[in-house]
Each structure stands twice: as C-alpha cells, then as structure tokens.
Design a protein around this motif. Structure first.
Motif, PDB file in Angstrom:
ATOM      1  N   LEU A   1     -15.959  -2.412  18.276  1.00  0.00           N
ATOM      2  CA  LEU A   1     -15.457  -1.543  19.350  1.00  0.00           C
ATOM      3  C   LEU A   1     -13.935  -1.574  19.350  1.00  0.00           C
ATOM      4  N   VAL A   2     -13.314  -0.407  19.236  1.00  0.00           N
ATOM      5  CA  VAL A   2     -11.858  -0.326  19.358  1.00  0.00           C
ATOM      6  C   VAL A   2     -11.578   0.265  20.729  1.00  0.00           C
ATOM      7  N   THR A   3     -10.878  -0.465  21.544  1.00  0.00           N
ATOM      8  CA  THR A   3     -10.694  -0.016  22.922  1.00  0.00           C
ATOM      9  C   THR A   3      -9.236   0.036  23.346  1.00  0.00           C
ATOM     10  N   SER A   4      -8.883   1.076  24.060  1.00  0.00           N
ATOM     11  CA  SER A   4      -7.579   1.138  24.716  1.00  0.00           C
ATOM     12  C   SER A   4      -7.765   0.575  26.118  1.00  0.00           C
ATOM     13  N   GLY A   5      -6.775   0.706  26.927  1.00  0.00           N
ATOM     14  CA  GLY A   5      -6.933   0.338  28.329  1.00  0.00           C
ATOM     15  C   GLY A   5      -6.108  -0.846  28.779  1.00  0.00           C
ATOM     16  N   ALA A   6      -5.439  -1.557  27.836  1.00  0.00           N
ATOM     17  CA  ALA A   6      -4.680  -2.737  28.262  1.00  0.00           C
ATOM     18  C   ALA A   6      -3.626  -2.354  29.310  1.00  0.00           C
ATOM     19  N   ILE A   7      -2.885  -1.310  29.011  1.00  0.00           N
ATOM     20  CA  ILE A   7      -1.813  -0.948  29.938  1.00  0.00           C
ATOM     21  C   ILE A   7      -2.404  -0.336  31.215  1.00  0.00           C
ATOM     22  N   GLY A   8      -3.374   0.576  31.022  1.00  0.00           N
ATOM     23  CA  GLY A   8      -4.013   1.206  32.185  1.00  0.00           C
ATOM     24  C   GLY A   8      -4.640   0.181  33.125  1.00  0.00           C
ATOM     25  N   VAL A   9      -5.368  -0.764  32.577  1.00  0.00           N
ATOM     26  CA  VAL A   9      -6.043  -1.777  33.406  1.00  0.00           C
ATOM     27  C   VAL A   9      -4.995  -2.705  34.049  1.00  0.00           C
ATOM     28  N   GLY A  10      -3.937  -3.021  33.295  1.00  0.00           N
ATOM     29  CA  GLY A  10      -2.855  -3.860  33.829  1.00  0.00           C
ATOM     30  C   GLY A  10      -2.174  -3.207  35.026  1.00  0.00           C
ATOM     31  N   VAL A  11      -1.964  -1.900  34.921  1.00  0.00           N
ATOM     32  CA  VAL A  11      -1.338  -1.154  36.024  1.00  0.00           C
ATOM     33  C   VAL A  11      -2.210  -1.294  37.279  1.00  0.00           C
ATOM     34  N   GLY A  12      -3.532  -1.161  37.089  1.00  0.00           N
ATOM     35  CA  GLY A  12      -4.458  -1.279  38.216  1.00  0.00           C
ATOM     36  C   GLY A  12      -4.459  -2.688  38.791  1.00  0.00           C
ATOM     37  N   LYS A  13      -4.554  -3.678  37.906  1.00  0.00           N
ATOM     38  CA  LYS A  13      -4.646  -5.082  38.333  1.00  0.00           C
ATOM     39  C   LYS A  13      -3.387  -5.493  39.124  1.00  0.00           C
ATOM     40  N   LEU A  14      -2.233  -5.027  38.658  1.00  0.00           N
ATOM     41  CA  LEU A  14      -0.983  -5.402  39.313  1.00  0.00           C
ATOM     42  C   LEU A  14      -0.610  -4.456  40.462  1.00  0.00           C
TER      43      LEU A  14
ATOM     44  N   THR B   1      -8.312   8.319  39.155  1.00  0.00           N
ATOM     45  CA  THR B   1      -7.502   7.471  40.031  1.00  0.00           C
ATOM     46  C   THR B   1      -6.801   6.364  39.234  1.00  0.00           C
ATOM     47  N   GLY B   2      -7.198   6.193  37.974  1.00  0.00           N
ATOM     48  CA  GLY B   2      -6.636   5.111  37.162  1.00  0.00           C
ATOM     49  C   GLY B   2      -7.490   3.844  37.253  1.00  0.00           C
ATOM     50  N   LYS B   3      -8.454   3.835  38.196  1.00  0.00           N
ATOM     51  CA  LYS B   3      -9.330   2.652  38.353  1.00  0.00           C
ATOM     52  C   LYS B   3     -10.467   2.691  37.332  1.00  0.00           C
ATOM     53  N   LEU B   4     -11.023   1.508  37.051  1.00  0.00           N
ATOM     54  CA  LEU B   4     -12.060   1.412  36.021  1.00  0.00           C
ATOM     55  C   LEU B   4     -13.379   2.103  36.404  1.00  0.00           C
ATOM     56  N   ASN B   5     -13.974   2.751  35.441  1.00  0.00           N
ATOM     57  CA  ASN B   5     -15.283   3.369  35.617  1.00  0.00           C
ATOM     58  C   ASN B   5     -16.333   2.355  35.147  1.00  0.00           C
ATOM     59  N   PHE B   6     -16.750   1.490  36.091  1.00  0.00           N
ATOM     60  CA  PHE B   6     -17.645   0.387  35.723  1.00  0.00           C
ATOM     61  C   PHE B   6     -18.987   0.876  35.190  1.00  0.00           C
ATOM     62  N   SER B   7     -19.525   1.961  35.787  1.00  0.00           N
ATOM     63  CA  SER B   7     -20.858   2.355  35.304  1.00  0.00           C
ATOM     64  C   SER B   7     -20.777   2.854  33.871  1.00  0.00           C
ATOM     65  N   ARG B   8     -19.668   3.494  33.513  1.00  0.00           N
ATOM     66  CA  ARG B   8     -19.543   3.962  32.131  1.00  0.00           C
ATOM     67  C   ARG B   8     -19.358   2.781  31.164  1.00  0.00           C
TER      68      ARG B   8
ATOM     69  N   LEU C   1       0.321  -1.404  40.466  1.00  0.00           N
ATOM     70  CA  LEU C   1       1.542  -0.616  40.271  1.00  0.00           C
ATOM     71  C   LEU C   1       1.208   0.859  40.509  1.00  0.00           C
ATOM     72  N   ARG C   2       2.224   1.615  40.886  1.00  0.00           N
ATOM     73  CA  ARG C   2       1.953   3.032  41.140  1.00  0.00           C
ATOM     74  C   ARG C   2       1.812   3.817  39.843  1.00  0.00           C
ATOM     75  N   GLU C   3       2.554   3.410  38.835  1.00  0.00           N
ATOM     76  CA  GLU C   3       2.486   4.106  37.542  1.00  0.00           C
ATOM     77  C   GLU C   3       2.799   3.158  36.397  1.00  0.00           C
ATOM     78  N   LYS C   4       2.577   3.652  35.165  1.00  0.00           N
ATOM     79  CA  LYS C   4       2.903   2.889  33.969  1.00  0.00           C
ATOM     80  C   LYS C   4       4.388   2.610  33.938  1.00  0.00           C
ATOM     81  N   PRO C   5       4.830   1.354  33.728  1.00  0.00           N
ATOM     82  CA  PRO C   5       6.269   1.121  33.651  1.00  0.00           C
ATOM     83  C   PRO C   5       6.876   1.812  32.430  1.00  0.00           C
ATOM     84  N   LYS C   6       8.180   2.092  32.513  1.00  0.00           N
ATOM     85  CA  LYS C   6       8.807   2.809  31.390  1.00  0.00           C
ATOM     86  C   LYS C   6       9.537   1.844  30.454  1.00  0.00           C
TER      87      LYS C   6
END
Ligand code: GLU
Length: 287
Positions: free
Chosen positions: A61-74, A34-41, A76-81
């Motif tokens: 720890l090297v982590t991605s997720g800035a854009i994905g989490v931003g999309v959820g927080k704001l 769904t694009g939402k965070l998997n808190f238990s993981r 948005l329906r999808e990643k902006p182009k």
C-alpha cells in the motif's frame, strides 16, 4: 488514440492473474472535504486488502496523508507553507496515519510495516537493493508494507514530490504485476471532465502517445498533490517496468476487488512488456 474496443475483456481478464499488486491511495481518498479522516473508507480499504492477502496476493500500500493527517492532529487551519513546519507536521501525521492503519489491519488479523522512501535511496544501488530486500522479506512473511515518501527528511533534491510517481517506482522495485491508483477522479478522460461535459473516459490505453499526453493536461485533484499528468508519468514507469496500471475512483475501495476480477472499472494502461519473474534478494554478506 489508443482506445481498445476489441480484445478489451481479455486485457481486463488478465488482471485476475496479478499476484503482486501495489495500491496507491491519495489524501483525497483518505479524508473528507473537511480535511478530517474518512474512517469508514480506511476501514473498508484495510478489509479489502486483508482479504486479498488472505487469497494469496501480495499487496503493497502506498499512502499519502502524512501532512493532511498532521494538520488535523495538530488542529491547524491549513497546511503550513514553510518547509520545516511542513516536515514537522508530516512527522506527527505519519505516526498517526500508521497508527490508524495498524489498528484497522489488526482488526482483520494482519500486520503492517512502514517503509519511508526518498529519491536518493532509489538512485543508490546498494540502498536500492536494501529496500528491495526489505520489501521481499516483509512480503515473504505475509506482512503488508505501507509506503510513503519520507516527508520529514525530503527536500527538493531528494524528493519524489507526489506519490503517483512513488507508487510506480515501488511497482518497478518489487516487480509488481499491477498498480492500482485510487483517486478522486474515476479514470483517464479524453479531455478535462471538469470543464467539458462531453469528456469521455477511456477504458484502455495501450500506448501513451503524444495525443494521450495532451489529454492529461491540467486535470488536477482536489486535495492531493498529483494531477492527471503525474498519473500519466506513473503509467509510463509502471507499464515500461512490465506492470499493468489502473486509475480508478477511490470512493468505494471495493472497486479494487472489481478491478482484479477483470471488471471494466477506471482506465487500464497496458503493460509494455511481459511481467518480469526474476526477483533477486542479495544477501547481506554478498553486499
Ligand atoms: N507524501 C505526502 C503526504 O503524505 C503526499 C504526496 C501526495 O499527495 O502525492 O502528505
């Protein structure tokens, strides 16, 4: 093909000794479909890493997720182009991501520090040394460095583009002994497992031959940016810098413990040279 049968358990067992370990997680590991965070993981990931630090390991720890989490927080329906929209979304998402990590790690009594990198930092000798000093100082104090690309600043000229390469460069920078890349694929296959039911996972790759490179063609992951080709180029950087690298499934972060125990999980890319042990901190007044 460099698949090792004999002596494999020795190579795997050697991972037990790794003290300095870089762990990379992608957006597909941190979020649901769904694009939402998997808190238990994320919680489990923090618990496993905290536990390893308690054992005396040094973890980055090297982590991605800035854009994905931003999309959820704001919402948005999808990643902006558009680039500046993406960068603004990353600015929001990175904050949120660190907030979540900080919260989970503090539940296990650990402190995290954020390091955001762009390629130009790594290429400039003085800035590179500064970053190494920061990593060394954080690790010295038992703080867990959490790294991402500085997506709000990065444009093509200074971009890594994906975090597989970034994680390998971080491993090289800090003289890491082991890089674990957690992904939505459970290892490196001899052909694309999504297209060929007979595809076999390779347990150990000793040599990245042209044949191995052909295996990497086109295998991508669902929500992340990097596919198998970027993982293979990460493997080249990491193994040439003296680290072992394992690609494994991020579904259950406890797999990290199994890998470090020497269990046959995912694909191990074997280090090309002895692990370097000279870690130089250049003092500020020497620069
Ligand atoms: N830095 C990007 C982000 O945090 C992800 C890069 C990648 O997926 O490898 O969204």
């Amino acid at each position: 093909m460099s698949i090792r049968g004999m002596g494999m358990s020795n190579l795997r067992n050697g991972l037990k000794d790794a003290k300095r370990i870089v762990i990379k997680v992608g957006t597909s590991t941190l979020t649901y479909d769904t694009g939402k965070l998997n808190f238990s993981r994320i919680d489990k990931l923090a618990r496993v890493i905290a536990d390893l630090v308690n054992q005396g390991k040094e973890i980055v720890l090297v982590t991605s997720g800035a854009i994905g989490v931003g999309v959820g927080k704001l919402k948005l329906r999808e990643k902006p182009k558009i680039i500046r929209e993406k960068q603004a979304v990353a600015a929001v998402g990175q904050c949120e991501l660190m907030h979540i990590y900080s919260k989970f790690f503090s539940d296990y009594s650990h402190i995290v520090g954020q390091i955001l990198l762009t390629r130009d930092v790594i290429e400039n000798q003085e800035r590179r040394q500064n970053v190494i000093n920061t990593f060394e100082t954080l690790l010295d104090k038992g703080i867990i460095p959490i790294v991402n690309e500085n997506d709000s600043m990065a444009v093509d000229e200074i971009k890594f583009g994906e975090n597989d390469t970034l994680s390998a460069i971080v491993t090289e920078l800090i003289n890491g002994e082991l890089l674990i890349i957690l992904s939505d694929i459970d290892g490196f296959y001899d052909c694309d497992p999504r297209k060929d039911p007979d595809a076999k996972m390779i347990s150990v790759v000793e040599e990245i031959t042209p044949e191995v490179e052909r295996c990497a063609g086109g295998v991508g992951s669902k929500r992340g940016t990097g596919g198998m080709a970027t993982k293979l180029s990460a493997a080249k950087i990491a193994t040439f810098s003296g680290a072992n690298m394992v690609i494994a499934s991020g579904e259950d972060p406890e797999i990290i413990l199994k890998i470090i125990e020497g269990k046959n999980e995912g694909t191990l890319f074997v280090s090309k040279k002895p692990i370097p042990n000279t870690r130089v901190i250049v003092k500020d007044d020497e620069m």
